[in-house]
Design a protein around this motif. Structure first.
Motif, mmCIF file in Angstrom:
data_model
loop_
_atom_site.group_PDB
_atom_site.id
_atom_site.type_symbol
_atom_site.label_atom_id
_atom_site.label_comp_id
_atom_site.label_asym_id
_atom_site.label_seq_id
_atom_site.Cartn_x
_atom_site.Cartn_y
_atom_site.Cartn_z
ATOM 1 N N VAL A 31 -2.691 -1.501 -6.508
ATOM 2 C CA VAL A 31 -1.556 -2.128 -7.011
ATOM 3 C C VAL A 31 -0.702 -1.652 -6.017
ATOM 4 N N LEU A 32 0.094 -2.324 -5.277
ATOM 5 C CA LEU A 32 1.067 -1.909 -4.233
ATOM 6 C C LEU A 32 2.581 -2.200 -5.012
ATOM 7 N N ARG A 33 3.478 -1.258 -4.434
ATOM 8 C CA ARG A 33 4.958 -1.945 -4.932
ATOM 9 C C ARG A 33 5.607 -2.076 -3.441
ATOM 10 N N SER A 34 6.261 -1.051 -2.847
ATOM 11 C CA SER A 34 7.082 -1.586 -1.680
ATOM 12 C C SER A 34 6.364 -2.129 -0.363
ATOM 13 N N ASN A 35 4.920 -1.566 -0.349
ATOM 14 C CA ASN A 35 4.413 -1.993 0.979
ATOM 15 C C ASN A 35 3.439 -3.421 0.475
ATOM 16 N N TYR A 36 3.485 -3.850 -0.460
ATOM 17 C CA TYR A 36 2.689 -5.103 -0.900
ATOM 18 C C TYR A 36 2.803 -6.176 0.097
ATOM 19 N N THR A 37 3.769 -6.637 0.489
ATOM 20 C CA THR A 37 3.907 -7.985 1.491
ATOM 21 C C THR A 37 3.346 -7.595 2.846
ATOM 22 N N LEU A 38 3.426 -6.422 3.232
ATOM 23 C CA LEU A 38 3.086 -6.277 4.734
ATOM 24 C C LEU A 38 1.271 -5.922 4.364
ATOM 25 N N THR A 55 -8.679 -0.744 11.883
ATOM 26 C CA THR A 55 -7.601 -1.594 11.989
ATOM 27 C C THR A 55 -7.313 -2.933 10.949
ATOM 28 N N GLY A 56 -6.531 -3.064 10.443
ATOM 29 C CA GLY A 56 -6.240 -4.159 9.490
ATOM 30 C C GLY A 56 -7.167 -4.269 8.347
ATOM 31 N N TRP A 57 -7.445 -2.910 7.804
ATOM 32 C CA TRP A 57 -8.232 -2.759 6.545
ATOM 33 C C TRP A 57 -7.696 -3.373 5.309
ATOM 34 N N ILE A 62 -5.494 -7.064 -3.370
ATOM 35 C CA ILE A 62 -4.186 -6.277 -3.180
ATOM 36 C C ILE A 62 -3.389 -7.116 -4.165
ATOM 37 N N VAL A 63 -2.715 -6.475 -5.252
ATOM 38 C CA VAL A 63 -1.681 -7.229 -5.933
ATOM 39 C C VAL A 63 -0.427 -6.358 -6.143
ATOM 40 N N THR A 149 0.599 2.173 7.861
ATOM 41 C CA THR A 149 -0.221 2.801 8.760
ATOM 42 C C THR A 149 -0.519 4.417 8.141
ATOM 43 N N ILE A 150 -1.652 4.704 8.455
ATOM 44 C CA ILE A 150 -1.879 6.053 7.526
ATOM 45 C C ILE A 150 -2.559 6.883 8.769
ATOM 46 N N PHE A 151 -1.987 8.146 8.748
ATOM 47 C CA PHE A 151 -2.365 9.189 9.573
ATOM 48 C C PHE A 151 -3.230 10.345 8.854
ATOM 49 N N HIS A 152 -4.499 10.468 8.796
ATOM 50 C CA HIS A 152 -5.215 11.475 7.880
ATOM 51 C C HIS A 152 -5.791 12.371 8.679
ATOM 52 N N GLU A 153 -5.321 13.682 8.643
ATOM 53 C CA GLU A 153 -5.610 14.833 9.692
ATOM 54 C C GLU A 153 -6.418 15.912 9.259
ATOM 55 N N ASP A 154 -6.412 15.951 7.825
ATOM 56 C CA ASP A 154 -7.404 17.052 7.404
ATOM 57 C C ASP A 154 -8.400 16.517 6.541
#
Lengths: 345, 345
Positions: A31-38, A55-57, A62-63, A149-154
């Motif tokens: 369930v996404l709010r602000s980033n749903y459309t993108l 990429t593009g996962w 997605i609702v 875009t997710i940056f996952h460093e730890d």
């Protein structure tokens, strides 16, 4: 296949959704709010210490809303909540969950809270007395660098345990523990390719509150102080504030936890380890500071406010935590004023 | 004509230089550092609530250093110091004044300190035991908006009194008081055209330390709290911090002043008046906050540090002032680190 509904696909939630689907035993409706459309259009680009570059996962589905997550043929095994721990947000989420039809099936759906803070489970046990509630204390260092875009460093290291109902419930303790065991199994299956390379792991714990107190040693000291002083954790450790503010704050958290019965989790050894493990050259800016710098609400109430409230109940003196809380309440007030256009930025 | 050397022509100093020359009884040699070349060429553009708009104004003489201020035919009647009250700056200024030849003539030259804070006179009485020291507590709202542009928005109201030497001095109390009387006369003569229209006035007081404590009620509470929280005085007054931080801080200053023997200057009536006189809609950002926003050193030690030191000597508990001081010491540390390029901005 297990059915999972995940609410709040930010830095933490998107990685959780990816891991759960990566188990090949679950399908995730996000369930996404602000980033749903993108996200619906492009999916997520993930750069992860545990999972590499993807990429593009997209998750299974997605609702844009809780009501859209409901379909007659879905009974959810898990509702995973990864939104920020803000009292208003939690209250409206619970209202939506109780009013929207059947996302949560009594005695069937397990609610998993992957959120910061203390006492975050109470409103859920009250609202859903016949559903297992799991509580997760996560150390993942993952953030959105753009809406998709997710940056996952730890590495993704979390502790998960059942939050046993204190009020009347038809659930046995075994049922609640089994729900936790299943979730942890599922999560570790999704992590398998990366573990033990990075050390990512989901650990089943009996006493999740002790784990939360241990995390608060860091999160109720470094996080609010860096926010108030607007400096990185390395700067705080190198500054005169290390001895005048940071270490006293950590020991106040330890004293409150000890008074609340969790002394083993917050011994002086643990304090020293946390101080050693954070580097004095680290440019890391904790979550609350990043929120402030982006004009977003702070998780002040659930992290620091909760500790101050327990301190009051237990009659533990917390001078540093007390004033940092009052000061950040003013900063938070300023954020609200500005978001409503009543004050200059 | 009286000879005056004025050091530090910023917002406060330039107006003082203008007023002193406007008396037509004094000529001012202004020692400028960073804005010397521009001021020497173009003069100052002043927009003043007291004096109207003046373009390209220059004092009698503009020089780039203390040594350039010395000429064999000048014996200075007054050295007026309007630099910021920073311990390092004061120390190097005193060193320059004692080493450069004859800017200060023993038993002749009066030193006037128009600066914030408490106990700012002590290093001067030690270094110049045979010179009268005057101390001025000014409420002028005046600032540089460019290196040679002054915006002066609040009337120039100051209290001036002798700071009597406590150590051995050849000066009589009468001599010291006469020096103060002369300076106040001179200053009021320069203000005459605007007084009583705007209320600008230079007031001779016997007990300048009481006046300084009274000013500190505001300056050691509003100023550091607005700086730490990065909000205007109106925001602070409208926020929850008014009752949790501001009012307690003011009462702590009052308690310290009372313990130090200045209770009359800081009664609850005065506290209430200061709260009433600052508007809850004021966008005013106090000097320390403006300094922080411009990456300049804070007058922390002379304003808040001095109060905390007296509190310790007098064994008065100042929890709010104490932690605000420690927090701003960290902020000040960050300013130094960044000015030396050791940390990110």
């Amino acid at each position: 296949m297990l059915n999972i509904c995940l609410i709040g696909a930010g830095g933490v939630g998107t990685i959780a959704a990816y891991v759960l689907e990566n188990s090949h035993r679950a399908q995730v409706t996000a369930v996404l709010r602000s980033n749903y459309t993108l996200a619906k259009e492009h999916g997520f680009d993930i750069n992860s210490v545990d999972h590499g570059r993807i990429t593009g996962w997209k998750p299974y589905r997605i609702v844009p809303s809780l009501s859209a997550a409901y379909t007659p043929d879905h009974i959810y095994d898990f509702i995973v909540i990864t939104t920020k721990a803000l009292p208003d947000l939690t209250a409206s989420l619970i209202q939506d969950l109780t009013s929207s039809s059947s996302l949560i099936t009594p005695q069937k759906t397990t609610i998993v809270l992957i959120q910061n803070g203390l006492d975050i489970e109470a409103p859920f046990t009250t609202a859903f007395p016949s559903n297992p509630i799991l509580s997760s204390s996560s150390l993942i260092g993952s953030r959105l660098t753009s809406p998709t875009t997710i940056f996952h460093e730890d590495p993704d290291i979390s502790k998960v345990g059942p939050h046993f109902h204190h009020l009347d419930t038809p659930l046995s303790k075994t049922t609640q523990l089994n729900a936790a065991t299943l979730f942890v199994e599922l999560y570790n299956t999704g992590l398998t390719p990366s573990h033990p390379t990075t050390g990512a792991e989901c650990i089943l714990v009996q006493d999740i509150t002790a784990s939360r107190w241990r995390k608060l040693l860091w999160n109720a000291s470094f996080n609010p102080l860096c926010t108030l002083l607007r400096i990185s954790v390395g700067e705080l450790l190198s500054s005169p504030g290390r001895s005048t503010l940071l270490e006293p704050a950590m020991r106040e958290v330890a004293a409150v936890a000890t008074a609340a019965g969790f002394g083993d989790a917050v011994s002086e050894d643990v304090v020293q380890m946390m101080l050693r493990e954070t580097s004095a050259t680290s440019p890391f800016r904790p979550s609350m500071l990043v929120d402030l710098e982006n004009g977003r609400m702070l998780e002040l109430d659930m992290i620091l406010g909760a500790v101050v409230r327990v301190a009051r109940e237990e009659r533990v003196d917390v001078p540093v935590l007390g004033w940092v809380f009052e000061a950040l309440r003013v900063v938070q007030w300023g954020l609200v004023e500005r978001s409503q256009g009543r004050r200059r930025v």
